[in-house]
Motif scaffolding. Structure first.
Motif, PDB file in Angstrom:
ATOM      1  N   ARG A 115       0.827  -1.207   0.000  1.00  0.00           N
ATOM      2  CA  ARG A 115       0.000   0.000   0.000  1.00  0.00           C
ATOM      3  C   ARG A 115       0.865   1.263   0.000  1.00  0.00           C
ATOM      4  O   ARG A 115       0.486   2.287  -0.577  1.00  0.00           O
ATOM      5  CB  ARG A 115      -0.961   0.001   1.180  1.00  0.00           C
ATOM      6  CG  ARG A 115      -2.046  -1.065   1.062  1.00  0.00           C
ATOM      7  CD  ARG A 115      -3.220  -0.831   1.994  1.00  0.00           C
ATOM      8  NE  ARG A 115      -4.272  -1.805   1.781  1.00  0.00           N
ATOM      9  CZ  ARG A 115      -5.205  -1.715   0.854  1.00  0.00           C
ATOM     10  NH1 ARG A 115      -5.217  -0.668   0.029  1.00  0.00           N
ATOM     11  NH2 ARG A 115      -6.144  -2.640   0.736  1.00  0.00           N
ATOM     12  N   ASP A 166       0.652   4.097  -2.712  1.00  0.00           N
ATOM     13  CA  ASP A 166       0.525   5.518  -2.341  1.00  0.00           C
ATOM     14  C   ASP A 166       1.507   6.376  -3.127  1.00  0.00           C
ATOM     15  O   ASP A 166       1.168   7.472  -3.581  1.00  0.00           O
ATOM     16  CB  ASP A 166       0.777   5.698  -0.844  1.00  0.00           C
ATOM     17  CG  ASP A 166      -0.337   5.114   0.023  1.00  0.00           C
ATOM     18  OD1 ASP A 166      -1.438   4.862  -0.517  1.00  0.00           O
ATOM     19  OD2 ASP A 166      -0.090   4.914   1.229  1.00  0.00           O
ATOM     20  N   ARG A 209       0.216   6.596  -6.665  1.00  0.00           N
ATOM     21  CA  ARG A 209      -0.990   7.428  -6.702  1.00  0.00           C
ATOM     22  C   ARG A 209      -0.616   8.912  -6.621  1.00  0.00           C
ATOM     23  O   ARG A 209      -1.182   9.752  -7.339  1.00  0.00           O
ATOM     24  CB  ARG A 209      -1.930   7.068  -5.554  1.00  0.00           C
ATOM     25  CG  ARG A 209      -3.249   7.859  -5.574  1.00  0.00           C
ATOM     26  CD  ARG A 209      -4.126   7.552  -4.382  1.00  0.00           C
ATOM     27  NE  ARG A 209      -4.575   6.176  -4.378  1.00  0.00           N
ATOM     28  CZ  ARG A 209      -4.101   5.226  -3.590  1.00  0.00           C
ATOM     29  NH1 ARG A 209      -3.121   5.505  -2.734  1.00  0.00           N
ATOM     30  NH2 ARG A 209      -4.574   4.001  -3.657  1.00  0.00           N
ATOM     31  N   VAL A 238      -3.916  -2.442  -6.599  1.00  0.00           N
ATOM     32  CA  VAL A 238      -4.657  -1.457  -5.800  1.00  0.00           C
ATOM     33  C   VAL A 238      -5.063  -0.274  -6.668  1.00  0.00           C
ATOM     34  O   VAL A 238      -6.194   0.224  -6.598  1.00  0.00           O
ATOM     35  CB  VAL A 238      -3.801  -0.973  -4.608  1.00  0.00           C
ATOM     36  CG1 VAL A 238      -4.431   0.278  -3.964  1.00  0.00           C
ATOM     37  CG2 VAL A 238      -3.657  -2.067  -3.572  1.00  0.00           C
ATOM     38  N   LEU A 239      -4.160   0.170  -7.525  1.00  0.00           N
ATOM     39  CA  LEU A 239      -4.444   1.312  -8.393  1.00  0.00           C
ATOM     40  C   LEU A 239      -5.465   0.968  -9.458  1.00  0.00           C
ATOM     41  O   LEU A 239      -6.249   1.827  -9.877  1.00  0.00           O
ATOM     42  CB  LEU A 239      -3.150   1.816  -9.031  1.00  0.00           C
ATOM     43  CG  LEU A 239      -2.067   2.271  -8.046  1.00  0.00           C
ATOM     44  CD1 LEU A 239      -0.811   2.682  -8.791  1.00  0.00           C
ATOM     45  CD2 LEU A 239      -2.573   3.425  -7.180  1.00  0.00           C
ATOM     46  N   THR A 255      -7.947  -1.215  -8.948  1.00  0.00           N
ATOM     47  CA  THR A 255      -9.197  -1.204  -8.199  1.00  0.00           C
ATOM     48  C   THR A 255      -9.674   0.218  -7.943  1.00  0.00           C
ATOM     49  O   THR A 255     -10.878   0.498  -7.981  1.00  0.00           O
ATOM     50  CB  THR A 255      -9.015  -1.936  -6.856  1.00  0.00           C
ATOM     51  OG1 THR A 255      -8.618  -3.289  -7.110  1.00  0.00           O
ATOM     52  CG2 THR A 255     -10.303  -1.933  -6.061  1.00  0.00           C
ATOM     53  N   ASP A 256      -8.759   1.137  -7.724  1.00  0.00           N
ATOM     54  CA  ASP A 256      -9.112   2.542  -7.484  1.00  0.00           C
ATOM     55  C   ASP A 256      -9.505   3.270  -8.764  1.00  0.00           C
ATOM     56  O   ASP A 256      -9.903   4.440  -8.714  1.00  0.00           O
ATOM     57  CB  ASP A 256      -7.943   3.281  -6.827  1.00  0.00           C
ATOM     58  CG  ASP A 256      -7.717   2.847  -5.386  1.00  0.00           C
ATOM     59  OD1 ASP A 256      -8.594   2.147  -4.836  1.00  0.00           O
ATOM     60  OD2 ASP A 256      -6.669   3.205  -4.811  1.00  0.00           O
ATOM     61  N   SER A 279     -14.625  -0.729 -10.383  1.00  0.00           N
ATOM     62  CA  SER A 279     -15.072   0.635 -10.658  1.00  0.00           C
ATOM     63  C   SER A 279     -16.600   0.716 -10.627  1.00  0.00           C
ATOM     64  O   SER A 279     -17.271  -0.030 -11.346  1.00  0.00           O
ATOM     65  CB  SER A 279     -14.569   1.106 -12.026  1.00  0.00           C
ATOM     66  OG  SER A 279     -13.172   1.209 -12.025  1.00  0.00           O
TER      67      SER A 279
END
Length: 255
Positions: A16, A20, A23, A60-61, A63-64, A218
């Protein structure tokens, strides 16, 4: 990207922390839309982590909704053209020969294309027939379209129009002409009174994800509009919108 380090004292998982960092690079436009992210191997070398950890960070990115994975090519910053949707004002310029989506695109200075997927008579869902005040089992004119902004699918819409209004008119054509189907209804003497819209957020179906090319996880905005003209419902438009691509703007009177 500048070298960033993992904080071993942090209670945030290593993958994560890596996510971060990436991101932050995306949100600061250090990595712009369409840019390829560092590969799994590059992240392994930079952070001294396993390939599994690097892959989890990139996932993770995805999924975001910030990144898309292209098989055999790598990971890329997702193109997300934001569109400011202008509520009821978008319908007011049909007399100028402009459909509502065209008005939105002009206001946002965006280029767009429309894929007409289907136009023809078909049965409608019971909820749609109820909104149109039609008997159960009735056929209607169905128009399905997909809208793309700068090549990115952002919206999938299905319109249902009573056959008594659509039959024998350009509403039943792939191209209904300037101003869209509402202008063709006005050609028949119908006078529009209002548009009732319901909006909710939900997760997409498999078909919706495919049509809009959505990353895993999404959400979409599900908008159902009922157009009322000359005292009767004349269209139900069921629209699925990529939630990351739209800002919904409404100006409401104070009294």
């Amino acid at each position: 990207m500048p070298v960033r380090r993992i904080d071993p004292a942090s209670d945030r998982a290593v993958y994560r922390q890596i996510a971060d960092h990436l991101r932050q690079a995306i949100e600061s436009h250090e990595l712009v839309a369409g840019t390829q992210l560092p590969s799994e191997s590059a992240l392994v070398n930079e952070y001294g982590v396993s390939r599994v950890t690097a892959r989890r960070a990139l996932s993770v990115l995805v999924t975001d909704g910030l990144v898309v994975a292209e098989h055999g090519r790598g990971w890329f910053v997702r193109r997300r053209p934001p569109v400011r949707r202008l509520s009821a004002d978008r319908f007011a310029r049909r007399k100028e020969g402009k459909a509502a989506f065209t008005v939105d695109m002009e206001a946002n200075e965006r280029t767009f294309t429309v894929d007409v997927l289907y136009v023809g008579a078909a049965h409608a869902p019971a909820e749609v027939l109820e909104r149109l005040n039609l008997p159960a089992g009735s056929s209607v004119l169905v128009r399905r379209r997909r809208y793309l902004v700068e090549g990115q699918p952002v919206e999938y819409a299905t319109s249902y129009v009573p056959l008594g209004i659509a039959a024998g008119t350009r509403i039943a054509d792939s191209d209904p002409g300037p101003g869209g189907i509402y202008a063709r209804m006005e050609d028949q003497g119908l006078i529009f009174e209002r548009y009732d819209e319901e909006i909710r957020a939900r997760m997409p179906s498999e078909d919706e994800s495919r049509l809009l090319q959505l990353p895993v996880g999404s959400p979409v905005l599900h908008l159902v509009r009922t157009a009322i003209a000359s005292g009767q419902p004349v269209e139900v438009c069921d629209t699925i919108m990529d939630s990351a691509a739209f800002v919904l703007f409404y100006s409401l009177p104070a009294a």
